[in-house]
Design an enzyme around this catalytic site. Structure first.
Site, short mmCIF file in Angstrom:
data_model
loop_
_atom_site.label_atom_id
_atom_site.label_comp_id
_atom_site.label_asym_id
_atom_site.label_seq_id
_atom_site.Cartn_x
_atom_site.Cartn_y
_atom_site.Cartn_z
N HIS A 111 1.24 -1.13 -0.10
CA HIS A 111 -0.29 0.27 0.25
C HIS A 111 0.88 1.39 -0.05
O HIS A 111 0.28 2.58 -0.46
CB HIS A 111 -0.74 -0.04 0.84
CG HIS A 111 -2.20 -1.30 0.87
ND1 HIS A 111 -2.78 -1.49 0.03
CD2 HIS A 111 -1.75 -2.64 1.91
CE1 HIS A 111 -3.88 -2.11 0.77
NE2 HIS A 111 -3.26 -3.14 1.41
N ASP A 129 -2.33 -10.60 -2.92
CA ASP A 129 -3.14 -9.68 -1.07
C ASP A 129 -4.45 -9.73 -1.13
O ASP A 129 -5.19 -9.47 -3.06
CB ASP A 129 -2.39 -9.01 -0.92
CG ASP A 129 -2.38 -8.93 0.75
OD1 ASP A 129 -2.08 -8.92 1.38
OD2 ASP A 129 -4.05 -8.13 0.83
N HIS A 186 -6.12 -7.51 -0.16
CA HIS A 186 -6.58 -5.98 -0.19
C HIS A 186 -5.91 -5.30 -1.77
O HIS A 186 -4.54 -6.03 -2.10
CB HIS A 186 -6.24 -5.30 0.42
CG HIS A 186 -6.76 -5.72 1.62
ND1 HIS A 186 -6.04 -5.99 3.12
CD2 HIS A 186 -7.68 -5.75 2.47
CE1 HIS A 186 -7.05 -7.13 4.00
NE2 HIS A 186 -7.78 -5.80 3.59
N ASP A 207 -4.97 -13.20 3.16
CA ASP A 207 -5.54 -12.57 4.15
C ASP A 207 -6.62 -12.86 3.13
O ASP A 207 -8.43 -12.90 3.29
CB ASP A 207 -5.53 -11.71 4.48
CG ASP A 207 -4.72 -10.60 3.34
OD1 ASP A 207 -4.60 -11.05 2.14
OD2 ASP A 207 -4.89 -9.39 3.35
N TYR A 212 -4.13 -12.09 8.67
CA TYR A 212 -4.26 -12.48 9.98
C TYR A 212 -4.86 -12.67 11.27
O TYR A 212 -4.97 -12.30 12.22
CB TYR A 212 -4.50 -10.74 9.89
CG TYR A 212 -4.37 -9.26 9.44
CD1 TYR A 212 -3.13 -8.63 9.88
CD2 TYR A 212 -4.70 -9.06 7.73
CE1 TYR A 212 -2.63 -8.04 8.81
CE2 TYR A 212 -3.52 -7.95 6.88
CZ TYR A 212 -3.07 -8.09 7.34
OH TYR A 212 -2.05 -7.12 6.42
C1 OKP Z 1 -3.16 -4.77 4.06
B1 OKP Z 1 -2.73 -5.64 4.04
C2 OKP Z 1 -9.96 -3.92 9.87
C3 OKP Z 1 -9.38 -2.24 9.11
C4 OKP Z 1 -8.00 -2.70 8.56
C5 OKP Z 1 -6.84 -1.97 6.84
C6 OKP Z 1 -6.17 -3.00 6.13
C7 OKP Z 1 -4.54 -3.12 5.58
C8 OKP Z 1 -4.56 -4.51 5.00
N1 OKP Z 1 -11.24 -3.60 10.16
N2 OKP Z 1 -7.49 -1.99 7.58
O1 OKP Z 1 -2.20 -5.26 2.40
O2 OKP Z 1 -3.11 -7.10 4.32
ZN ZN Z 2 -4.50 -7.15 3.07
#
Ligand code: OKP
Ligand code: ZN
Length: 332
Positions: free
Chosen positions: A148, A182, A184, A271, A310
């Site tokens: 990110h 990933d 995200h 994730d 996570y």
């Molecule tokens: C980072 B990576 C949880 C909100 C989490 C941020 C996510 C970051 C992900 N309630 N928001 O891409 O794994």
């Molecule tokens: Zn992620």
């Protein structure tokens, strides 16, 4: 398989994150690293190496010097003001932090710079080994994540874009593809290469209408200038299963094969697992092995860089499943 790990990761241990104005426990914790390490040890056939340190100047290939200097100053509070626009003024200490980040999930602690620099070093060391041609596959075991992170902004638990730094190094030798698995969208990687011909960025991720980072990762983001056509986003609906993931990965690999890269960099997160607390997808552990086999079949020298994941019980097994698919079948 050689694993380059970040020995300094644990000095970055955020005490909290802020979600919609509420303080919550952090998801991105040092024990994530130990969970992966344990699973790889148990799986066998992984050897662990520390990277040689890098000079901070190596970060300047993709990150602004003032941003790097800011992270180096040490701990700073999560900002309340995010300066923007053409008259953006950041002379006040209250606005300075807000110009170097884009969310409230990404605390800067006393150890953040050291840990993030160690991750960049691990990724660049691994890129150097892949460039030398002695290995076909390498894994970078690190945290915090990187995909990110933009040129001058942290966010999404990411500070330096480890995978992008590696891709940028490898791009000196030939075309490079980045395949982000990933859950995200890797907005930082997309942002860093959006106008680049020669670095193809492809990402499978949850539809940003409903999943972080929300502002980036839509299918109509295809690149700009010389990079037009060299960014492919494949957003997937919430609760996607192998039935949705399998054709999306096939489409991603088809686009990459068409580019004919000399190297592949895979920002990898576990994730999208069905047990992940924030991903919202429905992949079982075994599907990560399936994904590994599909990526391996491309036959391109590959660098896998750890991003998210996570759930501490399934993170290690999912990483081990994905990576073990790259091991040659043993003779006995
Ligand atoms: C980072 B990576 C949880 C909100 C989490 C941020 C996510 C970051 C992900 N309630 N928001 O891409 O794994
Ligand atoms: Zn992620």
């Amino acid at each position: 398989m050689r694993v380059i790990w970040n020995p300094g990761h644990a000095v970055h241990a955020p005490p909290l994150e802020v979600e919609e104005g509420a303080i919550t426990p952090p998801f991105e914790v040092p024990s994530r690293f130990d969970a992966i390490r344990r699973s790889l040890d148990a799986a066998g056939r992984f050897t662990f190496e520390e990277p040689l340190p890098i000079a901070v100047e190596e970060l300047f290939a993709l990150h602004d010097a003032d941003y790097v200097a800011y992270l180096r100053e040490g701990a700073s509070p999560i900002p309340s003001v995010f300066p923007y626009g053409p008259t953006e003024r950041t002379c006040s200490p209250r606005t300075r932090r807000g110009t170097y980040c884009f969310d409230t999930y990404t605390p800067i602690t006393a150890g953040t710079f050291e840990a993030a620099l160690g991750g960049a070093a691990a990724a660049l060391n691994a890129a150097e080994i892949l460039a030398s041609g002695t290995e076909h596959i390498l894994y970078v075991l690190t945290r915090p994540p990187g995909h990110h992170a933009e040129r001058a902004r942290c966010g999404g638990y990411s500070y330096f874009n480890n995978a992008a730094l590696a891709a940028n190094r490898l791009a000196k030798l030939g075309p490079v593809a980045v395949l982000d698995l990933d859950v995200h969208h890797g907005n930082g990687t997309q942002h860093l290469f959006f106008d680049r011909y020669g670095v193809l960025t492809v990402s499978l991720h949850g539809d940003p209408m409903h999943l972080y980072p929300f502002f980036s990762g839509f299918a109509d983001e295809t690149g700009t200038g010389r990079g037009l056509g060299f960014n492919l986003n494949l957003p997937l609906p919430a609760a996607s299963t192998p039935r949705e993931y399998e054709p999306a990965l096939a489409a991603a690999l088809e686009r990459i094969a068409k580019q004919g890269p000399a190297f592949l960099v895979v920002p990898f997160g576990a994730d999208a697992h069905e047990a992940d607390p924030i991903g919202g997808m429905k992949l079982p552990t075994e599907h990560f092995a399936e994904m590994g086999r599909a990526v391996r079949a491309l036959g391109v020298p590959t660098l896998v860089v750890q991003e998210g994941g996570y759930n501490l019980d399934v993170l290690g097994p999912s990483v081990a499943a994905f990576l073990s698919a790259f091991h040659p079948i043993s003779a006995h």
